[in-house]
Design a protein around this motif. Structure first.
Motif, mmCIF file in Angstrom:
data_model
loop_
_atom_site.group_PDB
_atom_site.id
_atom_site.type_symbol
_atom_site.label_atom_id
_atom_site.label_comp_id
_atom_site.label_asym_id
_atom_site.label_seq_id
_atom_site.Cartn_x
_atom_site.Cartn_y
_atom_site.Cartn_z
ATOM 1 N N ALA A 87 10.728 1.908 -3.877
ATOM 2 C CA ALA A 87 9.827 3.041 -3.677
ATOM 3 C C ALA A 87 9.003 3.299 -4.926
ATOM 4 N N VAL A 109 5.948 0.913 -5.049
ATOM 5 C CA VAL A 109 4.987 1.002 -3.969
ATOM 6 C C VAL A 109 4.094 2.219 -4.174
ATOM 7 N N THR A 121 0.303 3.563 -2.299
ATOM 8 C CA THR A 121 -0.121 4.186 -1.059
ATOM 9 C C THR A 121 -0.755 3.171 -0.130
ATOM 10 N N THR A 122 0.021 2.666 0.798
ATOM 11 C CA THR A 122 -0.509 1.802 1.840
ATOM 12 C C THR A 122 -0.637 2.663 3.086
ATOM 13 N N ALA A 126 5.331 -5.483 -3.339
ATOM 14 C CA ALA A 126 5.488 -4.052 -3.073
ATOM 15 C C ALA A 126 4.535 -3.592 -1.978
ATOM 16 N N SER A 161 5.617 -5.236 1.352
ATOM 17 C CA SER A 161 6.860 -4.693 1.904
ATOM 18 C C SER A 161 6.670 -3.274 2.415
ATOM 19 N N GLU A 162 5.789 -2.496 1.783
ATOM 20 C CA GLU A 162 5.512 -1.155 2.298
ATOM 21 C C GLU A 162 4.831 -1.256 3.658
ATOM 22 N N GLY A 188 7.388 -2.386 6.185
ATOM 23 C CA GLY A 188 8.268 -1.259 6.537
ATOM 24 C C GLY A 188 7.610 -0.308 7.516
ATOM 25 N N GLN A 189 6.303 -0.079 7.365
ATOM 26 C CA GLN A 189 5.576 0.772 8.308
ATOM 27 C C GLN A 189 5.546 0.137 9.690
#
Length: 174
Positions: free
Chosen positions: A19, A22, A24-25, A104, A107-108, A111-112
């Protein structure tokens, strides 16, 4: 008991370190990087060995592979079997040159796509996502190709053991 506490603490720290990397995606950026519906379809087909998404079969001396219409990342996905059981894998370019930044951001976004019930466990140049109600795991790895470009490999495996990195002697045996 102590081992369980250590493992949970390690996972929490790994999640916090991920976290922290990462930024802001947005959901739109996640959709630009991955086709979430295709990824969901690949994950759903993992328990049956990807049989429902396998297309034309090709067998070579080194690998067995199947084409698939399910394209979750850069329209470069196949189902393959070489040194591991059948698994879904896609390759594509990641536009971020910093390896940690690329992983990063990727992966963000991944994850979304997968949703909040999935847990990401970061490692060296890879993140492995798992969910309590399935044996399937999803990995995202980064590497530099022979042209010096930062690439990503998105994979869906039937079991966590199949997703473990290969030992150096297994890699050299190809």
């Amino acid at each position: 008991m102590t081992r369980g506490i250590f493992i949970r603490a390690s996972l929490v720290m790994a999640g916090l370190s991920l976290a922290g990397c990462v930024t802001t995606t947005t959901p739109q950026q996640a959709a630009d990087l991955f086709d979430c519906a295709a990824l969901d379809q690949a994950v759903a087909s993992a328990p049956n060995g990807f049989k429902d998404i396998k297309g034309r079969f090709t067998d070579t001396r080194l690998t067995r592979s199947w084409e698939t219409d399910v394209q979750a990342f850069h329209n470069a996905c196949v189902i393959t079997s070489a040194q591991r059981p059948d698994h879904y894998v896609c390759f594509g370019r990641l536009q971020v040159e910093d390896p940690r930044g690329a992983l990063a951001a990727g992966s963000e976004a991944l994850g979304q796509c997968l949703g909040s019930e999935w847990t990401g466990t970061p490692g060296d140049d890879r993140v492995m996502f798992s969910r309590a109600d399935t044996n399937a795991v999803v990995t995202l790895e980064t590497f530099i190709n022979d042209r010096g470009r930062r690439m990503g490999a998105l994979s869906v495996f039937q079991r966590a053991a199949d997703a473990m990195p290969l030992a150096d002697e297994e890699k050299g045996a190809q």
